[in-house]
Motif scaffolding. Structure first.
Motif, mmCIF file in Angstrom:
data_model
loop_
_atom_site.group_PDB
_atom_site.id
_atom_site.type_symbol
_atom_site.label_atom_id
_atom_site.label_comp_id
_atom_site.label_asym_id
_atom_site.label_seq_id
_atom_site.Cartn_x
_atom_site.Cartn_y
_atom_site.Cartn_z
ATOM 1 N N VAL A 264 8.986 3.231 -2.881
ATOM 2 C CA VAL A 264 9.012 3.569 -1.459
ATOM 3 C C VAL A 264 8.101 2.631 -0.676
ATOM 4 O O VAL A 264 8.479 2.107 0.379
ATOM 5 C CB VAL A 264 8.599 5.047 -1.239
ATOM 6 N N ALA A 265 6.903 2.379 -1.197
ATOM 7 C CA ALA A 265 5.972 1.475 -0.507
ATOM 8 C C ALA A 265 6.510 0.049 -0.471
ATOM 9 O O ALA A 265 6.336 -0.657 0.517
ATOM 10 C CB ALA A 265 4.624 1.513 -1.205
ATOM 11 N N LYS A 266 7.178 -0.362 -1.542
ATOM 12 C CA LYS A 266 7.700 -1.734 -1.594
ATOM 13 C C LYS A 266 8.810 -1.933 -0.569
ATOM 14 O O LYS A 266 8.865 -2.951 0.107
ATOM 15 C CB LYS A 266 8.212 -2.022 -3.003
ATOM 16 N N ILE A 267 9.698 -0.961 -0.426
ATOM 17 C CA ILE A 267 10.782 -1.072 0.551
ATOM 18 C C ILE A 267 10.242 -0.961 1.971
ATOM 19 O O ILE A 267 10.644 -1.702 2.866
ATOM 20 C CB ILE A 267 11.865 -0.012 0.304
ATOM 21 N N PHE A 268 9.311 -0.042 2.196
ATOM 22 C CA PHE A 268 8.819 0.194 3.556
ATOM 23 C C PHE A 268 7.985 -0.964 4.060
ATOM 24 O O PHE A 268 8.004 -1.266 5.245
ATOM 25 C CB PHE A 268 7.996 1.498 3.592
ATOM 26 N N GLY A 269 7.249 -1.617 3.202
ATOM 27 C CA GLY A 269 6.491 -2.783 3.617
ATOM 28 C C GLY A 269 5.003 -2.499 3.752
ATOM 29 O O GLY A 269 4.489 -1.528 3.218
ATOM 30 N N SER A 270 4.327 -3.350 4.495
ATOM 31 C CA SER A 270 2.875 -3.309 4.569
ATOM 32 C C SER A 270 2.340 -2.500 5.744
ATOM 33 O O SER A 270 1.209 -2.715 6.168
ATOM 34 C CB SER A 270 2.313 -4.730 4.620
ATOM 35 N N ALA A 271 3.133 -1.594 6.287
ATOM 36 C CA ALA A 271 2.654 -0.757 7.391
ATOM 37 C C ALA A 271 1.481 0.096 6.924
ATOM 38 O O ALA A 271 1.466 0.609 5.825
ATOM 39 C CB ALA A 271 3.776 0.147 7.898
ATOM 40 N N ARG A 272 0.474 0.206 7.753
ATOM 41 C CA ARG A 272 -0.722 0.952 7.375
ATOM 42 C C ARG A 272 -0.659 2.296 7.983
ATOM 43 O O ARG A 272 -1.213 3.126 8.132
ATOM 44 C CB ARG A 272 -1.953 0.193 7.818
ATOM 45 N N PRO B 129 0.830 -1.218 0.000
ATOM 46 C CA PRO B 129 0.000 0.000 0.000
ATOM 47 C C PRO B 129 0.860 1.262 0.000
ATOM 48 O O PRO B 129 1.832 1.356 0.736
ATOM 49 C CB PRO B 129 -0.803 -0.100 1.293
ATOM 50 N N GLN B 130 0.484 2.203 -0.848
ATOM 51 C CA GLN B 130 1.225 3.456 -0.950
ATOM 52 C C GLN B 130 0.610 4.504 -0.031
ATOM 53 O O GLN B 130 -0.588 4.744 -0.062
ATOM 54 C CB GLN B 130 1.213 3.959 -2.387
ATOM 55 N N LYS B 131 1.456 5.115 0.795
ATOM 56 C CA LYS B 131 1.038 6.195 1.696
ATOM 57 C C LYS B 131 2.066 7.312 1.603
ATOM 58 O O LYS B 131 3.257 7.077 1.431
ATOM 59 C CB LYS B 131 0.966 5.708 3.150
ATOM 60 N N LYS B 132 1.627 8.547 1.739
ATOM 61 C CA LYS B 132 2.537 9.699 1.636
ATOM 62 C C LYS B 132 3.503 9.796 2.816
ATOM 63 O O LYS B 132 4.581 10.353 2.687
ATOM 64 C CB LYS B 132 1.737 11.001 1.520
ATOM 65 N N TRP B 133 3.133 9.251 3.981
ATOM 66 C CA TRP B 133 3.994 9.370 5.157
ATOM 67 C C TRP B 133 5.171 8.403 5.109
ATOM 68 O O TRP B 133 6.111 8.532 5.900
ATOM 69 C CB TRP B 133 3.191 9.155 6.436
ATOM 70 N N LYS B 134 5.166 7.437 4.206
ATOM 71 C CA LYS B 134 6.239 6.444 4.171
ATOM 72 C C LYS B 134 7.562 7.024 3.672
ATOM 73 O O LYS B 134 8.631 6.609 4.102
ATOM 74 C CB LYS B 134 5.836 5.252 3.292
ATOM 75 N N ARG B 135 7.509 7.981 2.741
ATOM 76 C CA ARG B 135 8.735 8.540 2.162
ATOM 77 C C ARG B 135 9.607 9.253 3.198
ATOM 78 O O ARG B 135 10.794 8.952 3.318
ATOM 79 C CB ARG B 135 8.389 9.465 1.001
ATOM 80 N N PRO B 136 9.088 10.203 3.988
ATOM 81 C CA PRO B 136 9.966 10.860 4.961
ATOM 82 C C PRO B 136 10.451 9.923 6.065
ATOM 83 O O PRO B 136 11.592 10.028 6.517
ATOM 84 C CB PRO B 136 9.129 12.005 5.526
#
Length: 96
Positions: free
Chosen positions: A88-96, A24-31
């Motif tokens: 970014v979403a792929k590296i960060f994982g499945s965090a919601r 899942p893509q979220k805007k908070w994952k990048r920073p």
């Protein structure tokens, strides 16, 4: 930071390293990815520097572990700056 919805130049490398598919893509994952990767990269580099100064480099497994973790941290930092939202979403994982 570069935001893009299309495939970026890092998509191929991230698909190889992060083989688990799209997340899942979220805007908070990048920073968050950028900050955690920078802390891991520079903190780990400082720890390796201290070990080399104090004890010397004698264990190949220690070097391999920190090389691997440093590479992952560098990939996370580069992806957080230049990667697309999918990477970014792929590296960060499945965090919601």
């Amino acid at each position: 930071m570069i935001y893009s919805e299309e495939k970026c130049s890092l998509c191929t490398l991230n698909s190889i390293v992060c083989f688990w598919g799209d997340m899942p893509q979220k805007k908070w994952k990048r920073p968050i990815l950028g900050v955690l990767s920078a802390i891991m990269l520079f903190g780990g580099g400082y720890a390796v520097h201290q070990v080399v100064l104090n004890e010397g480099v004698q264990n190949i497994y220690f070097n391999a572990l920190f090389g691997f973790l440093g590479g992952l941290a560098l990939l996370g930092l580069i992806t957080s700056i230049f990667g697309c939202d999918r990477c970014v979403a792929k590296i960060f994982g499945s965090a919601r």
